[in-house]
Motif scaffolding. Structure first.
Motif, PDB file in Angstrom:
ATOM      1  N   ASP A 271       0.855  -1.191   0.000  1.00 21.66           N
ATOM      2  CA  ASP A 271       0.000   0.000   0.000  1.00 21.66           C
ATOM      3  C   ASP A 271       0.894   1.244   0.000  1.00 21.66           C
ATOM      4  N   ASP A 272       0.797   2.039  -1.087  1.00 20.54           N
ATOM      5  CA  ASP A 272       1.685   3.196  -1.225  1.00 20.54           C
ATOM      6  C   ASP A 272       1.560   4.186  -0.071  1.00 20.54           C
ATOM      7  N   THR A 273       0.384   4.245   0.559  1.00 23.76           N
ATOM      8  CA  THR A 273       0.205   5.213   1.654  1.00 23.76           C
ATOM      9  C   THR A 273       0.831   4.705   2.961  1.00 23.76           C
ATOM     10  N   LEU A 274       1.199   3.433   3.014  1.00 28.22           N
ATOM     11  CA  LEU A 274       1.732   2.865   4.260  1.00 28.22           C
ATOM     12  C   LEU A 274       3.170   2.357   4.121  1.00 28.22           C
ATOM     13  N   LYS A 275       3.531   2.003   2.891  1.00 24.12           N
ATOM     14  CA  LYS A 275       4.767   1.262   2.635  1.00 24.12           C
ATOM     15  C   LYS A 275       6.001   1.855   3.337  1.00 24.12           C
ATOM     16  N   GLU A 276       6.262   3.146   3.092  1.00 22.25           N
ATOM     17  CA  GLU A 276       7.503   3.731   3.627  1.00 22.25           C
ATOM     18  C   GLU A 276       7.509   3.727   5.144  1.00 22.25           C
ATOM     19  N   ASP A 277       6.379   4.081   5.751  1.00 25.11           N
ATOM     20  CA  ASP A 277       6.309   4.112   7.221  1.00 25.11           C
ATOM     21  C   ASP A 277       6.510   2.718   7.815  1.00 25.11           C
ATOM     22  N   ILE A 278       5.922   1.734   7.159  1.00 23.10           N
ATOM     23  CA  ILE A 278       6.049   0.354   7.668  1.00 23.10           C
ATOM     24  C   ILE A 278       7.496  -0.127   7.525  1.00 23.10           C
ATOM     25  N   GLN A 279       8.090   0.171   6.370  1.00 20.39           N
ATOM     26  CA  GLN A 279       9.496  -0.234   6.164  1.00 20.39           C
ATOM     27  C   GLN A 279      10.385   0.409   7.230  1.00 20.39           C
ATOM     28  N   ALA A 280      10.159   1.694   7.502  1.00 20.79           N
ATOM     29  CA  ALA A 280      10.960   2.393   8.509  1.00 20.79           C
ATOM     30  C   ALA A 280      10.715   1.772   9.885  1.00 20.79           C
ATOM     31  N   MET A 281       9.454   1.451  10.172  1.00 29.45           N
ATOM     32  CA  MET A 281       9.122   0.867  11.473  1.00 29.45           C
ATOM     33  C   MET A 281       9.805  -0.490  11.654  1.00 29.45           C
ATOM     34  N   LEU A 282       9.742  -1.312  10.589  1.00 30.30           N
ATOM     35  CA  LEU A 282      10.345  -2.650  10.682  1.00 30.30           C
ATOM     36  C   LEU A 282      11.859  -2.529  10.867  1.00 30.30           C
ATOM     37  N   LYS A 283      12.470  -1.542  10.203  1.00 33.84           N
ATOM     38  CA  LYS A 283      13.914  -1.324  10.295  1.00 33.84           C
ATOM     39  C   LYS A 283      14.303  -0.936  11.727  1.00 33.84           C
ATOM     40  N   ARG A 284      13.509  -0.027  12.306  1.00 32.82           N
ATOM     41  CA  ARG A 284      13.777   0.427  13.693  1.00 32.82           C
ATOM     42  C   ARG A 284      13.744  -0.742  14.650  1.00 32.82           C
ATOM     43  N   LYS A 285      12.840  -1.677  14.381  1.00 37.05           N
ATOM     44  CA  LYS A 285      12.679  -2.814  15.287  1.00 37.05           C
ATOM     45  C   LYS A 285      13.755  -3.873  15.057  1.00 37.05           C
TER      46      LYS A 285
END
Ligand code: UTP
Length: 286
Positions: A271-285
């Motif tokens: 989902d283009d509206t979520l993709k970047e935020d989710i990728q960043a979140m997963l990276k932080r974790k």
């Protein structure tokens, strides 16, 4: 052509208790849409135009979800929220939905038996209400329907599982392997690894001929004290050929917690509206 499908969704969902005490597991959201909507969409994309959903007494949320909500729709229109109105209004459009209750949860085989009047003497598709398939190309069910067109016989959708996991599935015993499908000699429900005839597991999608009802009606309880569809399919093989095909699609058993979480993450990543935020979140974790 296969035009009718059955979605059994009457099970207890014990692996997801306590939430399934009040919310059907088929209604658990993959972000903002319930699992069962993706399954209905897969059926639609496979050419199905009539779907019977098998429910139980505490699963009315499924029926409500696919119904119009006139009050909500009027409010959205009055507030000029046309886009949201369309989202809500279009749920389940383009396919005829029917519902029947399985009065007692006696097993998957018993659930399918409730569809006899609906499918009558036509071959029909079955999509389990807690198995989601995402495919880049042809929908998983359509792959089976195409093989049924060729063989005019029952077709089981399969996937390869690991040796340790055979006891979670119905397992196929191949008789003869063709280029991308198999003719079967047998099927066995949830065998221990040492008794599994192969690693090809039946995975939530079927095309069945109406002959199956004859065997479901006389089927004794099997594994788990339930009337098992797999046991009836084994008996069907004494009368008709049965084929299996490994489906080219990513499967999520959304009745299991880990697959459910993965389905949500994968959908967010698409989902283009979520993709970047989710990728960043997963990276932080990490
Ligand atoms: P499962 O065995 O995965 O579902 O059945 P369950 O019993 O609801 O789940 P757990 O194992 O207790 O967590 C596969 C499908 O068959 C339906 C289920 O709703 C699910 O979609 N089913 C199962 C019925 O409709 N009726 C039944 O009696 C049993």
């Amino acid at each position: 052509m296969i035009k009718k499908a059955v979605i059994p969704a009457a099970g207890y969902g014990t692996r997801f208790l306590p939430i399934t005490k009040a919310i059907p597991k088929e209604m658990l959201p993959i972000i903002d849409r319930p699992t069962i909507e993706f399954i209905v969409e897969e059926a639609k994309m496979s050419g199905i135009d009539q779907i019977l959903i098998i429910v139980s007494s505490n699963k009315n949320a499924i029926i409500d979800y696919f119904d119009h909500n006139l009050e909500l729709e009027t409010i959205l229109l009055n507030k000029s929220k046309q886009e949201l109105f369309n989202v809500v209004h279009d749920i389940g459009e383009g396919v005829h939905l029917f519902f029947v209750r399985q009065k007692e949860q006696l097993g998957l085989g018993h659930a399918i038996l409730q569809a006899e009047a609906f499918t009558a003497d036509e071959p029909f598709a079955v999509l389990l209400g807690d198995d989601m398939f995402v495919s880049e190309g042809k929908p998983a069910l359509k792959q089976l329907i195409d093989l049924h067109q060729k063989t005019q016989a029952s077709v089981l959708g399969t996937m390869e599982v690991s040796y340790e996991n055979t006891q979670k599935y119905g397992i196929c015993e191949p008789q003869q392997t063709h280029e991308d499908y198999m003719e079967l000699r047998g099927v066995v429900e949830k065998p221990a690894p040492e008794y599994a005839p192969s690693l090809y597991a039946i995975a939530g999608r079927y095309v069945l001929t109406p002959t199956i009802y004859k065997y479901l009606k006389t089927q004794n309880k099997g594994k788990g004290g339930e009337i098992q569809l797999t046991d009836a399919i084994l008996r069907l093989m004494s009368e008709e050929k049965v084929y299996a095909k490994n489906m080219e699609a990513k499967r999520y058993d959304v009745g299991s917690k880990i697959d459910y979480i993965e389905a949500i993450i994968d959908r967010a990543l698409q989902d283009d509206t979520l993709k970047e935020d989710i990728q960043a979140m997963l990276k932080r974790k990490g």
